[in-house]
Every structure is written in structure tokens, then in C-alpha cells.
Motif scaffolding. Sequence first.
Motif, PDB file in Angstrom:
ATOM      1  N   LEU A 174       0.817  -1.205   0.000  1.00 47.72           N
ATOM      2  CA  LEU A 174       0.000   0.000   0.000  1.00 47.72           C
ATOM      3  C   LEU A 174       0.857   1.263   0.000  1.00 47.72           C
ATOM      4  N   GLN A 175       1.988   1.198   0.678  1.00 47.46           N
ATOM      5  CA  GLN A 175       2.872   2.359   0.739  1.00 47.46           C
ATOM      6  C   GLN A 175       3.385   2.736  -0.650  1.00 47.46           C
ATOM      7  N   ALA A 176       3.627   1.739  -1.501  1.00 53.89           N
ATOM      8  CA  ALA A 176       4.158   1.986  -2.843  1.00 53.89           C
ATOM      9  C   ALA A 176       3.169   2.721  -3.731  1.00 53.89           C
ATOM     10  N   LEU A 177       1.882   2.665  -3.380  1.00 54.71           N
ATOM     11  CA  LEU A 177       0.871   3.325  -4.200  1.00 54.71           C
ATOM     12  C   LEU A 177       0.837   4.835  -3.981  1.00 54.71           C
ATOM     13  N   GLY A 178       1.389   5.294  -2.889  1.00 55.60           N
ATOM     14  CA  GLY A 178       1.493   6.730  -2.673  1.00 55.60           C
ATOM     15  C   GLY A 178       0.289   7.325  -1.967  1.00 55.60           C
ATOM     16  N   GLY A 179       0.501   8.498  -1.373  1.00 55.41           N
ATOM     17  CA  GLY A 179      -0.556   9.178  -0.643  1.00 55.41           C
ATOM     18  C   GLY A 179      -1.566   9.812  -1.581  1.00 55.41           C
ATOM     19  N   GLY A 180      -2.798   9.856  -1.156  1.00 50.12           N
ATOM     20  CA  GLY A 180      -3.854  10.494  -1.922  1.00 50.12           C
ATOM     21  C   GLY A 180      -4.374   9.700  -3.094  1.00 50.12           C
ATOM     22  N   ILE A 181      -3.879   8.476  -3.273  1.00 50.83           N
ATOM     23  CA  ILE A 181      -4.223   7.717  -4.468  1.00 50.83           C
ATOM     24  C   ILE A 181      -5.702   7.352  -4.505  1.00 50.83           C
ATOM     25  N   LEU A 182      -6.303   7.077  -3.352  1.00 41.56           N
ATOM     26  CA  LEU A 182      -7.710   6.690  -3.352  1.00 41.56           C
ATOM     27  C   LEU A 182      -8.606   7.846  -3.783  1.00 41.56           C
ATOM     28  N   VAL A 183      -8.294   9.052  -3.319  1.00 49.20           N
ATOM     29  CA  VAL A 183      -9.065  10.224  -3.721  1.00 49.20           C
ATOM     30  C   VAL A 183      -8.880  10.481  -5.218  1.00 49.20           C
ATOM     31  N   GLN A 184      -7.660  10.334  -5.698  1.00 52.10           N
ATOM     32  CA  GLN A 184      -7.394  10.502  -7.138  1.00 52.10           C
ATOM     33  C   GLN A 184      -8.181   9.485  -7.956  1.00 52.10           C
ATOM     34  N   CYS A 185      -8.232   8.255  -7.477  1.00 54.61           N
ATOM     35  CA  CYS A 185      -8.987   7.212  -8.184  1.00 54.61           C
ATOM     36  C   CYS A 185     -10.471   7.570  -8.251  1.00 54.61           C
ATOM     37  N   ASP A 186     -11.023   7.988  -7.122  1.00 54.22           N
ATOM     38  CA  ASP A 186     -12.443   8.362  -7.092  1.00 54.22           C
ATOM     39  C   ASP A 186     -12.726   9.497  -8.069  1.00 54.22           C
ATOM     40  N   ASN A 187     -11.865  10.505  -8.066  1.00 55.93           N
ATOM     41  CA  ASN A 187     -12.083  11.660  -8.945  1.00 55.93           C
ATOM     42  C   ASN A 187     -11.970  11.290 -10.418  1.00 55.93           C
ATOM     43  N   ALA A 188     -10.990  10.438 -10.736  1.00 58.10           N
ATOM     44  CA  ALA A 188     -10.799  10.035 -12.137  1.00 58.10           C
ATOM     45  C   ALA A 188     -11.970   9.197 -12.635  1.00 58.10           C
ATOM     46  N   ILE A 189     -12.457   8.280 -11.806  1.00 59.95           N
ATOM     47  CA  ILE A 189     -13.603   7.454 -12.181  1.00 59.95           C
ATOM     48  C   ILE A 189     -14.836   8.332 -12.393  1.00 59.95           C
ATOM     49  N   LEU A 190     -15.038   9.275 -11.483  1.00 57.94           N
ATOM     50  CA  LEU A 190     -16.182  10.175 -11.578  1.00 57.94           C
ATOM     51  C   LEU A 190     -16.110  11.032 -12.837  1.00 57.94           C
ATOM     52  N   LEU A 191     -14.913  11.546 -13.156  1.00 60.38           N
ATOM     53  CA  LEU A 191     -14.763  12.420 -14.318  1.00 60.38           C
ATOM     54  C   LEU A 191     -15.100  11.697 -15.616  1.00 60.38           C
ATOM     55  N   SER A 192     -14.562  10.506 -15.820  1.00 57.19           N
ATOM     56  CA  SER A 192     -14.790   9.795 -17.080  1.00 57.19           C
ATOM     57  C   SER A 192     -16.267   9.481 -17.266  1.00 57.19           C
ATOM     58  N   LYS A 193     -16.934   9.052 -16.207  1.00 60.10           N
ATOM     59  CA  LYS A 193     -18.361   8.742 -16.310  1.00 60.10           C
ATOM     60  C   LYS A 193     -19.191  10.009 -16.500  1.00 60.10           C
ATOM     61  N   GLU A 194     -18.832  11.072 -15.794  1.00 57.32           N
ATOM     62  CA  GLU A 194     -19.578  12.327 -15.901  1.00 57.32           C
ATOM     63  C   GLU A 194     -19.519  12.897 -17.313  1.00 57.32           C
ATOM     64  N   LEU A 195     -18.335  12.873 -17.911  1.00 52.87           N
ATOM     65  CA  LEU A 195     -18.187  13.431 -19.253  1.00 52.87           C
ATOM     66  C   LEU A 195     -19.018  12.650 -20.270  1.00 52.87           C
ATOM     67  N   VAL A 196     -18.918  11.331 -20.216  1.00 44.76           N
ATOM     68  CA  VAL A 196     -19.660  10.505 -21.174  1.00 44.76           C
ATOM     69  C   VAL A 196     -21.159  10.668 -20.981  1.00 44.76           C
ATOM     70  N   ALA A 197     -21.613  10.651 -19.734  1.00 47.40           N
ATOM     71  CA  ALA A 197     -23.048  10.811 -19.470  1.00 47.40           C
ATOM     72  C   ALA A 197     -23.533  12.186 -19.945  1.00 47.40           C
ATOM     73  N   LYS A 198     -22.734  13.220 -19.712  1.00 51.86           N
ATOM     74  CA  LYS A 198     -23.123  14.564 -20.132  1.00 51.86           C
ATOM     75  C   LYS A 198     -23.221  14.662 -21.646  1.00 51.86           C
ATOM     76  N   TRP A 199     -22.216  14.135 -22.356  1.00 46.22           N
ATOM     77  CA  TRP A 199     -22.214  14.230 -23.818  1.00 46.22           C
ATOM     78  C   TRP A 199     -23.356  13.432 -24.434  1.00 46.22           C
ATOM     79  N   LEU A 200     -23.605  12.250 -23.917  1.00 44.65           N
ATOM     80  CA  LEU A 200     -24.695  11.431 -24.459  1.00 44.65           C
ATOM     81  C   LEU A 200     -26.043  12.110 -24.264  1.00 44.65           C
ATOM     82  N   ALA A 201     -26.273  12.643 -23.079  1.00 37.19           N
ATOM     83  CA  ALA A 201     -27.540  13.315 -22.807  1.00 37.19           C
ATOM     84  C   ALA A 201     -27.687  14.584 -23.655  1.00 37.19           C
ATOM     85  N   GLN A 202     -26.581  15.254 -23.901  1.00 36.55           N
ATOM     86  CA  GLN A 202     -26.613  16.517 -24.630  1.00 36.55           C
ATOM     87  C   GLN A 202     -26.729  16.329 -26.138  1.00 36.55           C
ATOM     88  N   TYR A 203     -26.220  15.203 -26.654  1.00 30.55           N
ATOM     89  CA  TYR A 203     -26.175  15.026 -28.104  1.00 30.55           C
ATOM     90  C   TYR A 203     -26.953  13.796 -28.572  1.00 30.55           C
TER      91      TYR A 203
END
Length: 349
Positions: A198-227
Motif C-alpha cells: 500500500l505504501q508503494a501506491l502513494g498518498g492520496g491515491i484513493l481520492v485521485q482514483c475516485d475523482n478520475a472514475i467520476l470524471l470519465s463517467k460524468e463526461l460521457v453521461a453529459k455528452w450522451l444526454a446533450q447530443y
Amino acid sequence: MPTSVWDSVLTEFNTAVVREMQQRQLQPNTPIRASWSLLIESKIKRVFERTGIPLIIYGCACTAAPGKVQPHLLQIDASDKIGFHSMLEAVDGPKLDVLVHSPGGFAEATETIVEEIRRKFGYVRFIVPSYAKSAATMMVMAGDEILIDEDGELGPIDPQMLTANGVTPAEAIKDQFQKAHDEIKDDPKKMQVWFPILQALGGGILVQCDNAILLSKELVAKWLAQYMFRADPDRTAKAQKVADYLGTHANFKTHGRRVKLEHLLPLDLRVQNLRADADLYARIWELHCALDIILANTPIYKIFYNSAGAGMVRQQAVQQGIQLRLQQPPVLPQAAPSPAIPVPLPGPT
């Protein structure tokens, strides 16, 4: 003996290379168009003549022989913004076709490119004859319609995180932390095993993972709904369903997994089999073969081109000219050895 479309296009390419060599020998001080640009232009023109819709191609050497360039050079990144901007300047709407051949890249860069495309064109159709993965799949989801070959493939959009041990799916990192939590809770002695991992993964990695997962889904959902789903009263729910399906690592087990036409149809996406229109398919497949041959047989590793004849490429620095890797062009009869062939570009590199 019958030949494949790819073989026929390769013959065209080799013939064009020989013609270019001859012209350079006979007119050494005259600017001469590169053979590859003449080939790609002719194939783009054939598609445009069939559809009447302005066309942009964005292709990377992601399916060329391994080791041609560093993988990061093939990604969708901020440097691609100038390429798309230059191609969009020369074409007008209201409709646009975009042929994509890409392994993906950064969601943030993809967002910028999508915004620029959609700001100018009210109706966009993305064409995938072979390969558009990860962030390139995200880009395709910003269209009003998708044309994909039955052998073509999109891919999962789950984010990949750069760690000390290489690239790892964000959801896999989260799952690993959860597994560690559960095992240590049951047996505290296992802390000794899990701590260095776990130490090798670095600090803040879980928050970064959550944000990255949220961003990719948010963008796709927004574009599909909009277009693509904009006329559907259930557009928000349908868009989120697609984003969740493509963005969940557990659905695919690996980021490189193929998402086929048959996987897309049940999601109510406006997706068509490219082969349903035999004439259009033949023209697009010739264009894709030309793109594949150019990316495999020249120093070019990324190419932007449009139906107005404008182009821009990124290429490796070379000391000599075109180096064929698949098939040598015919030897010129009674010709002296050719000098190094510079490759003139239709736009900045």
C-alpha cells in the motif's frame, strides 16, 4: 490471384513512392508533394464524394509494429488541440464526420477537443473502422451517431493510474485497498504483508482514483444526454447507464477488452454497422488501409487530415527518408541509387 484491399492500397502506395523518387531525381530543386499525402487525400476525397459531409481523420500508429514510438506519444493529449483546431478551421457544417483510430489518452484533453468540435458542428458522426479505445471511446460518445465496423472495437473508459509499479486501473487500486482493509481487520498480523504494498501506491491515491472514475463517467453521461440522446425523454437515465457500463472495470476485467457492436446495440445508442452500406464501407476501408500503411511505413506516428485537403502530422526525427517495412517498392530500371528522401509536410509537425 485475388488481392485484399490492403494489398491493393499498398501497391498504390509503393507506386506513389516510386513516382516521388523519380520526380526528385529529375527535379531536385522543385518542391514535390509527399506520396503519402497524395494517397490519403485521394481516399478522403472518395469518402467525401459519397457522403457530401466534411470529414476529419485522426489516426495514430497504435496498431503498427510495436516499438515504433514511445506509447505516450500516441495518446490523446493537449498537443492534439492544435491539430483538431487546424482541421476544423478549413471545413464548414452543419454536419461533420470524424474518423478515429486511437488508443485513447487523457480525459481532460478529450474534453477540450470535444468542446471545440461540438461548438462548431450541430451534427457529428464518429466513424470507427478498426480501433478507438479508452479516451477515444469517450470522444466517440460525444457524437450524434456512430458508424463502427462489425470487426471494429471501442473499449472501457475506466481510468488508468500511473503508480510506482506502472499503470493500474483505478478500480483495481480501490479493490486492493478494500481487500487489505478486510484482511487486516480479520488478522492484524497481515499488516506486515500489506504495508509495503500500500505504501508503494502513494498518498492520496484513493481520492485521485475516485475523482478520475467520476470524471470519465460524468463526461460521457453529459455528452450522451446533450447530443445522442437529446430527443429522448429518458436521456439522463440512458446516458448514465452507458457511462456506468463502459466505466466499470469489473464489467471487462481488463482495460484492453474489446467493446463490440453487439455490446453497444442493447444500450440504445445510435450506432450503425459500417458494412450496412457496402459502397460507403468500401471507401472507408480503403481510407483506413491507406492510413494504416502510411503509419506503418513512414516516420509519421500521428496524422490529422480533412476533406478540404489540409493536413498535419507528427513524426519521428529521421536521418533518411521513407523506410518501407512491409514491402519494398519496385527497383527503378537502370537507375542510380536514390539519395535520401526528405518528407515535405502539408502542415507543421
